[in-house]
Design an enzyme around this catalytic site. Sequence first.
Site, PDB file in Angstrom:
ATOM      1  N   CYS A 131       3.457   8.471   1.231  1.00  0.00           N
ATOM      2  CA  CYS A 131       3.993   7.498   2.195  1.00  0.00           C
ATOM      3  C   CYS A 131       4.127   6.167   1.481  1.00  0.00           C
ATOM      4  O   CYS A 131       3.139   5.627   0.982  1.00  0.00           O
ATOM      5  CB  CYS A 131       3.034   7.380   3.387  1.00  0.00           C
ATOM      6  SG  CYS A 131       3.518   6.118   4.583  1.00  0.00           S
ATOM      7  N   SER A 134      11.176   5.006  15.560  1.00  0.00           N
ATOM      8  CA  SER A 134       9.944   4.678  16.279  1.00  0.00           C
ATOM      9  C   SER A 134      10.318   4.270  17.702  1.00  0.00           C
ATOM     10  O   SER A 134      10.769   3.154  17.941  1.00  0.00           O
ATOM     11  CB  SER A 134       9.201   3.548  15.560  1.00  0.00           C
ATOM     12  OG  SER A 134       8.767   4.000  14.296  1.00  0.00           O
ATOM     13  N   CYS A 166       5.633  -5.468  15.763  1.00  0.00           N
ATOM     14  CA  CYS A 166       5.195  -4.542  16.807  1.00  0.00           C
ATOM     15  C   CYS A 166       3.734  -4.845  17.148  1.00  0.00           C
ATOM     16  O   CYS A 166       2.913  -5.051  16.262  1.00  0.00           O
ATOM     17  CB  CYS A 166       5.336  -3.096  16.311  1.00  0.00           C
ATOM     18  SG  CYS A 166       7.024  -2.667  15.865  1.00  0.00           S
ATOM     19  N   CYS A 222       5.652  -7.145   7.081  1.00  0.00           N
ATOM     20  CA  CYS A 222       6.736  -6.685   7.948  1.00  0.00           C
ATOM     21  C   CYS A 222       7.090  -7.791   8.935  1.00  0.00           C
ATOM     22  O   CYS A 222       6.218  -8.524   9.392  1.00  0.00           O
ATOM     23  CB  CYS A 222       6.309  -5.437   8.724  1.00  0.00           C
ATOM     24  SG  CYS A 222       7.672  -4.662   9.634  1.00  0.00           S
ATOM     25  N   GLU A 256       0.814  -1.205   0.000  1.00  0.00           N
ATOM     26  CA  GLU A 256       0.000   0.000   0.000  1.00  0.00           C
ATOM     27  C   GLU A 256       0.851   1.261   0.000  1.00  0.00           C
ATOM     28  O   GLU A 256       1.947   1.287   0.561  1.00  0.00           O
ATOM     29  CB  GLU A 256      -0.937  -0.014   1.213  1.00  0.00           C
ATOM     30  CG  GLU A 256      -1.864  -1.208   1.139  1.00  0.00           C
ATOM     31  CD  GLU A 256      -2.976  -1.201   2.159  1.00  0.00           C
ATOM     32  OE1 GLU A 256      -2.828  -0.575   3.215  1.00  0.00           O
ATOM     33  OE2 GLU A 256      -4.006  -1.838   1.866  1.00  0.00           O
ATOM     34  N   GLU A 277       9.899  -2.604   7.099  1.00  0.00           N
ATOM     35  CA  GLU A 277      10.981  -1.945   7.825  1.00  0.00           C
ATOM     36  C   GLU A 277      12.083  -1.621   6.797  1.00  0.00           C
ATOM     37  O   GLU A 277      12.807  -2.511   6.352  1.00  0.00           O
ATOM     38  CB  GLU A 277      11.491  -2.894   8.925  1.00  0.00           C
ATOM     39  CG  GLU A 277      12.788  -2.494   9.589  1.00  0.00           C
ATOM     40  CD  GLU A 277      12.830  -1.041  10.075  1.00  0.00           C
ATOM     41  OE1 GLU A 277      11.891  -0.595  10.749  1.00  0.00           O
ATOM     42  OE2 GLU A 277      13.816  -0.348   9.742  1.00  0.00           O
ATOM     43  N   CYS A 324      -1.295   5.695  10.181  1.00  0.00           N
ATOM     44  CA  CYS A 324      -0.122   4.972  10.688  1.00  0.00           C
ATOM     45  C   CYS A 324      -0.548   3.654  11.313  1.00  0.00           C
ATOM     46  O   CYS A 324      -1.449   3.611  12.149  1.00  0.00           O
ATOM     47  CB  CYS A 324       0.594   5.773  11.769  1.00  0.00           C
ATOM     48  SG  CYS A 324       1.175   7.371  11.259  1.00  0.00           S
ATOM     49  N   CYS A 359       0.622  -2.728  15.654  1.00  0.00           N
ATOM     50  CA  CYS A 359       0.610  -2.399  14.222  1.00  0.00           C
ATOM     51  C   CYS A 359      -0.079  -3.479  13.405  1.00  0.00           C
ATOM     52  O   CYS A 359       0.235  -4.666  13.534  1.00  0.00           O
ATOM     53  CB  CYS A 359       2.046  -2.204  13.734  1.00  0.00           C
ATOM     54  SG  CYS A 359       2.134  -1.753  11.988  1.00  0.00           S
TER      55      CYS A 359
HETATM   56  N1  SAH Z   1       8.853  -0.029  10.234  1.00  0.00           N
HETATM   57  C1  SAH Z   1       9.203   1.373  10.277  1.00  0.00           C
HETATM   58  C2  SAH Z   1       8.437   2.167   9.248  1.00  0.00           C
HETATM   59  C3  SAH Z   1       6.934   2.248   9.505  1.00  0.00           C
HETATM   60  S1  SAH Z   1       6.553   3.806  10.137  1.00  0.00           S
HETATM   61  C4  SAH Z   1       9.035   1.899  11.684  1.00  0.00           C
HETATM   62  O1  SAH Z   1       8.542   1.173  12.527  1.00  0.00           O
HETATM   63  O2  SAH Z   1       9.430   3.019  11.972  1.00  0.00           O
HETATM   64  C5  SAH Z   1       4.995   3.542  10.816  1.00  0.00           C
HETATM   65  C6  SAH Z   1       4.817   4.330  12.096  1.00  0.00           C
HETATM   66  O3  SAH Z   1       3.482   4.087  12.566  1.00  0.00           O
HETATM   67  C7  SAH Z   1       5.759   3.889  13.196  1.00  0.00           C
HETATM   68  O4  SAH Z   1       6.268   4.997  13.873  1.00  0.00           O
HETATM   69  C8  SAH Z   1       4.851   3.091  14.122  1.00  0.00           C
HETATM   70  O5  SAH Z   1       5.314   3.148  15.445  1.00  0.00           O
HETATM   71  C9  SAH Z   1       3.522   3.770  13.916  1.00  0.00           C
HETATM   72  N2  SAH Z   1       2.376   2.902  14.202  1.00  0.00           N
HETATM   73  C10 SAH Z   1       2.318   1.571  14.047  1.00  0.00           C
HETATM   74  N3  SAH Z   1       1.105   1.113  14.393  1.00  0.00           N
HETATM   75  C11 SAH Z   1       0.381   2.185  14.772  1.00  0.00           C
HETATM   76  C12 SAH Z   1      -0.961   2.355  15.218  1.00  0.00           C
HETATM   77  N4  SAH Z   1      -1.788   1.318  15.340  1.00  0.00           N
HETATM   78  N5  SAH Z   1      -1.384   3.597  15.521  1.00  0.00           N
HETATM   79  C13 SAH Z   1      -0.558   4.653  15.359  1.00  0.00           C
HETATM   80  N6  SAH Z   1       0.715   4.548  14.919  1.00  0.00           N
HETATM   81  C14 SAH Z   1       1.180   3.331  14.635  1.00  0.00           C
END
Ligand code: SAH
Length: 387
Positions: free
Chosen positions: A132, A243, A143, A139, A96, A191, A362, A146
């Site tokens: 974006c 993050s 986390c 991934c 996406e 990532e 996000c 996510c």
């Molecule tokens: N994998 C990389 C790039 C993805 S950035 C990374 O983790 O930085 C995506 C961002 O969205 C990250 O900062 C992550 O912490 C945030 N994120 C993930 N799940 C989320 C959610 N459910 N609500 C809000 N932010 C979220």
Amino acid sequence: MSKPSNLSLLGLDRNELSDLVSGAGQPGYRVSQIIDALYRQRAQDLDEVTTLPADLRLRLQQDGFSIGAPLVDKKFVSEDGTVRYLMTFADGESAETVWMPEGDGGEAGDGSEAGEAAESASPRAAGRSTICISSQVGCAVDCKFCLTALLGVKRNLTAGEIVGQVCAVLKDQRISPPADRINLVFMGMGEPFLNYDNFMKAVRLLVENVGLAERRMTVSTAGIVPRIQDFGREEIRPKLAISLNASNDLVRGQLMPINRKWNLERLISAARAFPLRNREYVTFEYVLLGDVNDDVSNAKEVAELLRGLRCKVNLIALNPGPGIDFVTPSPGRVLAFQDTLRAAGIPAYIRRPRGRDIYAACGQLKRTLESPSAQPSLHSISPAAPR
Ligand code: SAH
């Protein structure tokens, strides 16, 4: 017998294209013609590239080459103007890409670019829109908050597939850098630092051939420490975002298993050692999860961790999703967290959620094949704290 068409021109750099062109016995200026067709005309099919002689097009096709642009399979438009694209690649895998008109892809619109505010006076608020993009299909980082994590990782995207997402959105939105200035964030699925070489090659192609500016790009990592160090040595590179998402190892280890490999001490040391340019900051993203990491005491721990670091913090109230067992904190708690950081001298911004109604915000990217109407309604969810 003709070979299968599975080699992609998108993703080849000038040197690689030169080899191809000279191997076909063609003059060097063909390279610029191909680059123009790929990145400025954004041709989808070699047959459209009529600047090239028919015999060269045929030769490339016989050698198995196609343009290799991803197909926009589905397009969801949010009530706030955000567009989520489902892109399909040559092997049928998909990822996406999100278009956010007029700012706040995480970096723009958070107060950090006040000096560029005059741009918003131009007709299409040039310079404030953000794309974006995804770096992997799924991934591996897992986390717990996510949605992308639920997919696991299918594969890395190639440099061509990463650049191709940008070209497809630019084409669809009729945007032409560098005249139209846009921001790019590597914050979609995947990532980026676990697909480092392809990610960096894509960066160079975007700067050299698509006309994007490196200072308008930001890459976000969950904290792959050795790659943060490599990244600091790159000549051409986006800005760095990390993050953080927790204020101590106990909580971070539970939310982000990667913390057990590279803990906060190693992560923050890498951030401190990161060679920043003039007026550059490291951005820390912090997803606020109700009653998990959103207490004022956590904010104080964050302030302690980041003390003296040239940085800012972007706070993101949890964007909910099916299978995610956390709650979005109340606006009051988000504001209290922000106030605590600011009182400690750390610039902190609350990121406005974009496209939540279409699952584009996000942590919500999930290769959704259903239409948004088939997903649970999100209209009842209270928005994050007012900005
Ligand atoms: N994998 C990389 C790039 C993805 S950035 C990374 O983790 O930085 C995506 C961002 O969205 C990250 O900062 C992550 O912490 C945030 N994120 C993930 N799940 C989320 C959610 N459910 N609500 C809000 N932010 C979220």
